[in-house]
Design an enzyme around this catalytic site. Structure first.
Site, PDB file in Angstrom:
ATOM      1  CG  ASP A  54      38.378  32.651  48.262  1.00  0.00           C
ATOM      2  OD1 ASP A  54      37.371  33.159  48.788  1.00  0.00           O
ATOM      3  OD2 ASP A  54      38.430  31.482  47.845  1.00  0.00           O
ATOM      4  CE1 TYR A 112      35.793  33.488  40.103  1.00  0.00           C
ATOM      5  CE2 TYR A 112      33.705  32.559  39.362  1.00  0.00           C
ATOM      6  CZ  TYR A 112      34.426  33.340  40.252  1.00  0.00           C
ATOM      7  OH  TYR A 112      33.771  33.976  41.275  1.00  0.00           O
TER       8      TYR A 112
END
Length: 260
Positions: A54, A112
């Site tokens: 994002d 992540y």
């Protein structure tokens, strides 16, 4: 026609996410990659990515692939692209892969990391790559909460409201909380992630660290499948896509520090 894999690192601060958008929405990482490829090889390509990060999210080990007729040797591609790409995007590696390889569909797992600057005063050198939280966080409570997220679950409560995912079932192989030099890192390794999933996990674990959520309530939050039961979506700048694995190697073999 070649199928070429590129491994990337980028600072997402100045980009409107990875996925190409209309120019009026701002720069994207995909847009820059495709623009540079066309400039170098006079060829239109469509980049396929392992994960659509994002706006503001970073990557240390993003993987993409593209189909091309360019004859440049694979070992020359990083230097050629990096000579034109903006300084906050770098091609770390390029190699030819089988035609059936797909950066997203062929991935076995991804890692992540979410970083939290937990000092009273924000660290100026971490301001672009971590979320500042001045309230002291209880990492033991955070780790207890994180342990309930490991395994295969329906993660609807940890997906952005209105998600169009066909299935909300994902497997988290590891969800770990560690602290070093005033910084807390949440590491999530799984076979796939829903939109905003890691950032919602981070926000929920921070609430556990503040005493706002009882770690033992995590199973009930999962079972509820109710987004409003989990914590807020943490800021994008603290999130980094660190690694994507394709051979199926056990995460602990590559990252032994995450072993309990």
């Amino acid at each position: 026609m070649r199928n070429i894999l590129l491994r990337l690192a980028y600072d997402g601060t100045n980009y409107h996410g990875f996925q190409r958008q209309p120019e009026e929405h701002g720069l994207t990482v995909q847009g820059e990659l495709e623009k540079v490829w066309k400039k170098l090889f006079a060829e239109e390509v469509k980049v396929i990515t392992a994960g659509r990060t994002d706006t503001g999210v970073h990557a240390a080990g993003q993987v993409v692939n593209l189909s091309s007729e360019a004859r440049i040797p694979e070992d020359k591609i990083p230097k050629a692209m990096n000579s034109i790409l903006p300084c906050d995007i770098r091609v770390l590696e390029a190699r030819d892969v089988p035609a059936e390889f797909n950066a997203r569909k062929s991935a076995k797992w991804k890692r992540y990391d979410y970083r939290i600057d937990n000092g009273k005063i924000p660290n100026v050198f971490r301001r672009l790559y971590s979320c500042h939280e001045p309230i002291p966080l209880d990492t033991k409570a955070m780790q207890m909460a994180a342990s309930f997220l490991e395994g295969t679950h329906n993660f609807r409560a940890f997906a952005a409201a209105g998600s169009s995912a066909k299935s909300f079932v994902r497997t988290l192989y590891h969800c770990k909380v560690s602290r070093m030099d005033g910084q807390i890192m949440i590491t999530c390794i799984g076979n796939g992630f829903l939109y905003n999933m890691v950032r919602i996990i981070a926000g929920t674990l921070m609430d556990a660290g503040k005493g706002r959520i009882d770690p033992n309530a995590i199973p009930m939050i999962l079972e509820s499948q109710d987004r409003t039961k989990a914590g807020a979506t943490a800021l994008a700048k603290g999130l980094t896509l660190t690694f994507v694995e394709y051979d199926g190697t056990d995460p602990i073999t590559i990252f032994p520090e995450i072993e309990p």
